[in-house]
Design an enzyme around this catalytic site. Structure first.
Site, PDB file in Angstrom:
ATOM      1  N   SER A 148      -4.162  -0.851 -38.161  1.00  0.00           N
ATOM      2  CA  SER A 148      -3.668  -1.393 -39.416  1.00  0.00           C
ATOM      3  C   SER A 148      -4.716  -1.182 -40.494  1.00  0.00           C
ATOM      4  O   SER A 148      -5.922  -1.168 -40.207  1.00  0.00           O
ATOM      5  CB  SER A 148      -3.378  -2.888 -39.281  1.00  0.00           C
ATOM      6  N   TYR A 162      -6.700 -11.066 -36.880  1.00  0.00           N
ATOM      7  CA  TYR A 162      -5.917  -9.837 -36.744  1.00  0.00           C
ATOM      8  C   TYR A 162      -6.704  -8.652 -37.290  1.00  0.00           C
ATOM      9  O   TYR A 162      -6.749  -7.585 -36.680  1.00  0.00           O
ATOM     10  CB  TYR A 162      -4.589  -9.981 -37.484  1.00  0.00           C
TER      11      TYR A 162
END
Length: 282
Positions: A148, A162
Site C-alpha cells: 500500500s 497498517y
C-alpha cells in the site's frame, strides 16, 4: 495461447476486491486458480464470477478459512497440489487495516491491534512464502505481494499499524527477492492507493453508501487523486498480472510498483497551486 495457460496460481484474500478481480483476470487468461477467504458467501460469488467468465470449473479450487491459521495455509498448498499438480504463482493479497476495538487511533491504538495487524499483513505472507517456496522453485515461479502507499514516506496518523506493517512488507519483498532469485523465483509487489473496494467498510466502519461517497470525494479532489478517478479492483489486478507474467516483467525483481493515480506525488503545497502561493507575495 492465453498469457497464463498451464499456470497455477494461489490468490489469497480473493473473496472480494483486488484479490477477486485478480483471480478472474488470471483465470480468464488461462490460469488454474485457488481462491480463498474467510467469508464463504463472498467466496462463492468469486466462483460464480469465474464461471461467468467461462473458466472451467475444474480450473477452480476453493479454500474457506483464515489465512493467518497454519492449517488453512497448509490446506491451500496441499489442495492446490492435489488438484493441479504444481504452483506457479503466489499472490499474497490478503490484508486489512484492523480497527481498534475501542475506537482508538494513532499511537494510542492497543498493542493487541498491532499484533493482529502484523499477523495478517506480514506474518501470513512470510508463512505462505515459506510453504510455497519449494514448489515455486520447481516451477520457477512468481510471488506478488500486495502492499500500500500507506507504507510511506508520508505519515499515516489514523491507522499507523497498517502503515508500518506494509512498510515491513515492502522490505520483506526486497529481501525475499534477492534470497529467492537464486532459485529463479521472482518476488515483487504492488502498492495501490485508493481503490473502490469493501476495504473502507472494514477499516473505517463505513457502510456501502458512505464508502462510495468517500471514494467519490477523493476522486474529485486534485490533491487526493490527480488522475481524477478512484481505481477499481480491475485496475490493480492488471498491474499484478503484469508482475506475475514472466514474459512481460522478467527483468524486474524486488520492486514495488505504485498504482495510485498520482496520490503519493502530491505535497501539501501542491493542493494550493502555484498561482495561489505566488499571490501571497504580490
Amino acid at each position: 495461447m492465453a498469457r497464463f495457460s498451464d499456470k497455477v496460481a494461489i490468490i489469497t484474500g480473493s473473496s472480494n476486491g483486488i484479490g477477486q478481480a485478480t483471480a478472474v483476470l488470471l483465470a480468464s487468461e488461462g490460469a488454474k486458480v485457488t481462491i480463498t477467504g474467510r467469508n464463504s458467501d463472498r467466496l462463492e460469488e468469486t466462483k460464480k464470477l469465474l464461471l461467468n467468465a467461462h473458466v472451467p470449473e475444474n480450473h477452480i479450487n476453493v479454500v474457506i478459512g483464515d489465512i493467518t491459521q497454519d492449517t488453512v495455509q497448509e490446506t491451500l498448498i496441499k489442495t492446490t497440489l492435489d488438484k493441479f499438480g504444481k504452483i506457479d504463482i503466489l499472490i499474497n493479497n490478503a490484508g486489512a487495516g484492523i480497527p481498534d476495538p475501542q475506537g482508538k487511533t494513532g499511537v494510542n491504538q492497543s498493542i493487541d491491534t498491532y499484533h493482529k495487524t502484523f499477523e495478517l499483513n506480514v506474518q501470513s505472507v512470510l508463512e505462505m512464502t515459506q510453504k510455497a517456496r519449494p514448489h515455486l522453485a520447481k516451477s520457477q515461479g512468481e510471488i506478488v505481494n500486495i502492499s500500500s502507499i500507506g507504507a510511506g514516506p508520508a505519515a499515516q496518523v489514523a491507522n499507523p499499524y497498517y502503515s508500518i506493517a506494509k512498510a515491513a512488507l515492502d522490505q520483506y519483498t526486497r529481501t525475499a527477492a534477492i534470497d529467492l532469485v537464486a532459485e529463479n523465483i521472482r518476488v515483487n509487489s504492488v502498492s495501490p492507493g485508493a481503490v473502490a473496494t469493501g476495504f473502507s467498510n472494514v477499516s473505517r466502519g463505513l457502510n456501502e453508501e458512505k464508502s462510495k461517497k468517500l471514494y467519490d470525494y477523493l476522486a474529485s479532489q486534485k490533491e487526493c487523486i490527480p488522475r481524477g478517478f478512484c481505481a477499481g479492483p480491475e485496475d490493480i489486478a492488471k498491474v499484478i498480472a503484469f508482475l506475475a507474467d514472466r514474459n512481460a516483467s522478467n527483468y524486474i525483481i524486488g520492486q514495488t510498483i505504485v498504482a495510485d493515480g498520482g496520490t503519493s506525488l502530491i505535497l501539501g503545497a501542491h493542493a494550493h497551486g502555484a498561482k495561489m502561493i505566488e499571490a501571497v507575495f504580490k
